[in-house]
Design an enzyme around this catalytic site. Structure first.
Site, PDB file in Angstrom:
ATOM      1  N   HIS A  58      36.370  30.101  47.306  1.00  0.00           N
ATOM      2  CA  HIS A  58      35.109  30.849  47.294  1.00  0.00           C
ATOM      3  C   HIS A  58      34.066  30.178  46.394  1.00  0.00           C
ATOM      4  O   HIS A  58      33.430  30.846  45.572  1.00  0.00           O
ATOM      5  CB  HIS A  58      35.397  32.283  46.828  1.00  0.00           C
ATOM      6  CG  HIS A  58      34.439  33.297  47.331  1.00  0.00           C
ATOM      7  ND1 HIS A  58      33.131  33.371  46.904  1.00  0.00           N
ATOM      8  CD2 HIS A  58      34.588  34.291  48.228  1.00  0.00           C
ATOM      9  CE1 HIS A  58      32.528  34.379  47.513  1.00  0.00           C
ATOM     10  NE2 HIS A  58      33.402  34.951  48.331  1.00  0.00           N
ATOM     11  N   SER A  59      33.889  28.867  46.546  1.00  0.00           N
ATOM     12  CA  SER A  59      32.880  28.176  45.735  1.00  0.00           C
ATOM     13  C   SER A  59      31.481  28.451  46.260  1.00  0.00           C
ATOM     14  O   SER A  59      31.248  28.470  47.460  1.00  0.00           O
ATOM     15  CB  SER A  59      33.131  26.672  45.755  1.00  0.00           C
ATOM     16  OG  SER A  59      34.250  26.378  44.958  1.00  0.00           O
ATOM     17  N   TYR A  60      30.565  28.648  45.313  1.00  0.00           N
ATOM     18  CA  TYR A  60      29.142  28.830  45.646  1.00  0.00           C
ATOM     19  C   TYR A  60      28.450  27.484  45.392  1.00  0.00           C
ATOM     20  O   TYR A  60      28.386  27.034  44.251  1.00  0.00           O
ATOM     21  CB  TYR A  60      28.502  29.869  44.735  1.00  0.00           C
ATOM     22  CG  TYR A  60      28.923  31.299  44.977  1.00  0.00           C
ATOM     23  CD1 TYR A  60      30.154  31.781  44.547  1.00  0.00           C
ATOM     24  CD2 TYR A  60      28.057  32.186  45.606  1.00  0.00           C
ATOM     25  CE1 TYR A  60      30.514  33.107  44.749  1.00  0.00           C
ATOM     26  CE2 TYR A  60      28.408  33.517  45.800  1.00  0.00           C
ATOM     27  CZ  TYR A  60      29.636  33.965  45.374  1.00  0.00           C
ATOM     28  OH  TYR A  60      29.984  35.281  45.562  1.00  0.00           O
ATOM     29  N   HIS A  90      39.312  40.228  50.086  1.00  0.00           N
ATOM     30  CA  HIS A  90      39.805  39.077  49.317  1.00  0.00           C
ATOM     31  C   HIS A  90      41.118  39.338  48.574  1.00  0.00           C
ATOM     32  O   HIS A  90      41.278  38.939  47.416  1.00  0.00           O
ATOM     33  CB  HIS A  90      38.742  38.597  48.327  1.00  0.00           C
ATOM     34  CG  HIS A  90      37.494  38.054  48.963  1.00  0.00           C
ATOM     35  ND1 HIS A  90      37.487  37.460  50.198  1.00  0.00           N
ATOM     36  CD2 HIS A  90      36.205  38.012  48.527  1.00  0.00           C
ATOM     37  CE1 HIS A  90      36.250  37.070  50.494  1.00  0.00           C
ATOM     38  NE2 HIS A  90      35.460  37.398  49.511  1.00  0.00           N
ATOM     39  N   GLU A 149      33.282  29.209  53.372  1.00  0.00           N
ATOM     40  CA  GLU A 149      34.695  29.558  53.192  1.00  0.00           C
ATOM     41  C   GLU A 149      35.445  29.316  54.501  1.00  0.00           C
ATOM     42  O   GLU A 149      35.355  30.115  55.429  1.00  0.00           O
ATOM     43  CB  GLU A 149      34.824  31.021  52.785  1.00  0.00           C
ATOM     44  CG  GLU A 149      34.038  31.386  51.544  1.00  0.00           C
ATOM     45  CD  GLU A 149      33.737  32.873  51.479  1.00  0.00           C
ATOM     46  OE1 GLU A 149      34.675  33.678  51.432  1.00  0.00           O
ATOM     47  OE2 GLU A 149      32.558  33.241  51.504  1.00  0.00           O
TER      48      GLU A 149
HETATM   49  C1  BGC Z   1      32.070  37.998  51.670  1.00  0.00           C
HETATM   50  C2  BGC Z   1      30.948  38.834  51.107  1.00  0.00           C
HETATM   51  C3  BGC Z   1      31.350  39.321  49.754  1.00  0.00           C
HETATM   52  C4  BGC Z   1      31.662  38.153  48.884  1.00  0.00           C
HETATM   53  C5  BGC Z   1      32.222  38.649  47.587  1.00  0.00           C
HETATM   54  C6  BGC Z   1      32.279  36.840  50.771  1.00  0.00           C
HETATM   55  O1  BGC Z   1      33.330  36.074  51.237  1.00  0.00           O
HETATM   56  O2  BGC Z   1      31.808  37.573  52.965  1.00  0.00           O
HETATM   57  O3  BGC Z   1      30.657  39.933  51.951  1.00  0.00           O
HETATM   58  O4  BGC Z   1      30.350  40.087  49.168  1.00  0.00           O
HETATM   59  O5  BGC Z   1      32.605  37.325  49.482  1.00  0.00           O
HETATM   60  O6  BGC Z   1      31.989  37.821  46.617  1.00  0.00           O
END
Ligand code: BGC
Length: 356
Positions: free
Chosen positions: A178-180, A104, A321
Site C-alpha cells: 500500500h505505498s503512496y 485490508h 495496489e
Molecule cells: C482503498 C481505499 C481505502 C484505503 C485505506 C485503499 O486500498 O481502496 O478505499 O480508503 O486503501 O487506506
C-alpha cells in the site's frame, strides 16, 4: 550494494522496530520490520534525490493512523462485503473495520505485524526476506498461514515484491503493498498533475460502500480511461456516480495482460506508468496479478503530518495496489483468490524507475 540496519523506534507493545536500508545504483529503499512497511524510497534524479513514498517519522504515527502508508496488506487486500464469505459451504465472519465492511485484513492486519527478517546480498541485488505466521482464525480467516515477502532491490533502479504463502487448510488470500507514490518527492502536495497510463481497458464499478457490483465495465469514453496517458486530475471531477461514491479514483482496474515483461524467470504484465509533472522521474509497474487498485488518497486527512514535517494532503499521492479484485470471495466470476491446503501461493510485482 549493502544492507544497513538502523533503530527506528518501539511499538506500544515495546517491540523493537528496525529499518533496513537497501542501496543500489541511485535508489535507497528503507523497509521496517513493522508491517513490512516501505518507509522511504529515495531516487536520484537530475534535480536531486526524491523520496517518492509517503510515510511517517515515528512508529506511533504508523500505529495510530489508518492510511496503511507503505504497508504490506493481508490477509485480504481491500474490502470484503460485510466481512462475510464462505468456503465449501462453511460461513466465515471477519473483523469489521470500515463502515459495515472488512478492509485490508481487519483490525490487526499484516500491516501491524512485526516481521522476522533475513538479509541477503547477491552480486546483482539486495534482498530482504520477511516472514510471519498468522494463526488459524486470525481476524476470522481460516487456516494457519505462513507468509514470506521478499523485497529485492536490483541494479537497474527497480525493486520487486515477491509474495509466497502456504496454509494448513483452504482459505482466501490477496496480498498487496500500500505505498503512496508522489514522484515530485512530495514537493508538490497533490498528485493530480502526475501523468498516468494504465494497461487496463476495464474496471470493476462499486456500490456506495465501495464493494464491487460484479460488473466488469469498459473504460473507453469515460473518466476512467487511462489507456492513453493523461494527468491523474484531468477527469477526476467529471460527473460520474463512480467518482462520487469514492471521492475520486479508488477503483480496481482489470489488467489487460497483453504486454509481457520478463523478470527473473517470471512473466509479468505491464500494469501502470506514472510520470512526475516535470518529466524527471517515471515509475513503471508490472505484475502477474489480475487487478490493480488505483487510489489517489481521497481519504487522506489534511491534519496529519508526514515524514520531514510535510503536511499530508488529500490526493497528495497515488497507490497502485496490484491484487485480486476486491470482495473476490463473494464473486465467483472474478479470478479466484482461494488458496488450497498445502498449495504454494506465489506472486510478484515489479516497480521500475527511470530518472532523467
Ligand atoms: C482503498 C481505499 C481505502 C484505503 C485505506 C485503499 O486500498 O481502496 O478505499 O480508503 O486503501 O487506506
Amino acid at each position: 550494494m549493502s544492507i544497513e540496519k538502523i533503530t527506528f523506534g518501539k511499538t506500544k507493545e515495546t517491540d523493537e522496530v528496525l529499518e533496513y536500508l537497501l542501496k543500489r545504483n541511485g535508489v535507497t529503499l528503507g523497509i521496517l520490520n513493522y508491517g513490512a512497511t516501505i518507509h522511504k524510497c529515495l531516487v536520484e534524479t537530475s534535480k536531486g534525490v526524491r523520496d517518492v513514498i509517503g510515510g511517517y517519522d515515528t512508529v506511533k504515527e504508523y500505529e495510530d493512523n489508518d492510511g496503511y502508508q507503505g504497508a504490506l496488506i493481508g490477509r485480504v487486500g481491500n474490502r470484503i462485503c460485510r466481512g462475510k464469505f464462505s468456503i465449501d459451504g462453511v460461513d466465515y465472519t471477519l473483523a469489521i473495520n470500515n463502515g459495515e465492511n472488512s478492509l485490508h485484513g481487519g483490525l490487526k492486519g499484516f500491516d501491524k505485524y512485526i516481521w522476522t527478517v533475513t538479509e541477503n546480498s547477491e552480486a546483482d541485488c539486495d534482498k530482504l526476506i520477511m516472514t510471519i505466521t498468522s494463526p488459524h482464525m486470525d481476524q476470522g480467516y481460516p487456516g494457519k498461514l505462513k507468509v514470506t515477502v521478499t523485497y529485492t532491490l536490483n541494479d537497474d533502479k527497480s525493486f520487486s515484491i515477491g509474495y509466497e504463502a502456504e496454509s494448513d487448510r483452504k482459505t482466501v488470500l490477496n496480498l498487496t503493498n500500500h505505498s503512496y507514490f508522489n514522484l515530485t518527492g512530495f514537493e508538490e502536495l497533490n498528485v493530480l498533475d502526475h501523468k498516468l497510463k494504465l494497461y487496463c481497458s476495464n474496471f470493476t464499478p462499486v456500490d456506495h460502500t465501495l464493494i464491487p457490483t460484479g460488473e466488469i465495465r469498459p473504460v473507453k469514453g469515460t473518466a476512467f480511461d487511462f489507456t492513453e496517458e493523461k494527468t491523474v486530475g484531468r477527469d477526476i471531477e467529471a460527473k460520474d456516480l463512480q467518482l462520487e461514491y469514492a471521492g475520486g479514483y479508488d477503483h480496481n482496474y482489470v489488467i489487460d495482460r497483453t504486454q509481457e515483461v520478463s523478470y527473473r524467470n517470471t512473466t509479468l504484465f505491464k500494469t501502470a506508468a506514472l510520470t512526475s509533472p516535470d518529466d524527471v522521474l517515471s515509475l513503471e509497474v508490472a505484475t502477474d496479478q489480475p487487478g490493480v487498485q488505483v487510489y489517489c488518497g481521497n481519504f487522506l486527512h489534511d491534519d496529519i503530518v508526514f515524514k520531514g514535517s510535510k503536511p499530508q494532503r488529500r490526493r497528495s499521492a497515488i497507490c497502485l495496489e496490484t491484487q485480486h479484485y476486491p470482495d473476490t470471495p463473494n464473486h465467483p466470476q472474478f479470478p479466484s483468490a482461494y488458496l488450497d491446503k498445502g498449495e504454494r501461493f506465489k506472486t510478484t510485482t515489479l516497480f521500475k524507475f527511470t530518472s532523467r
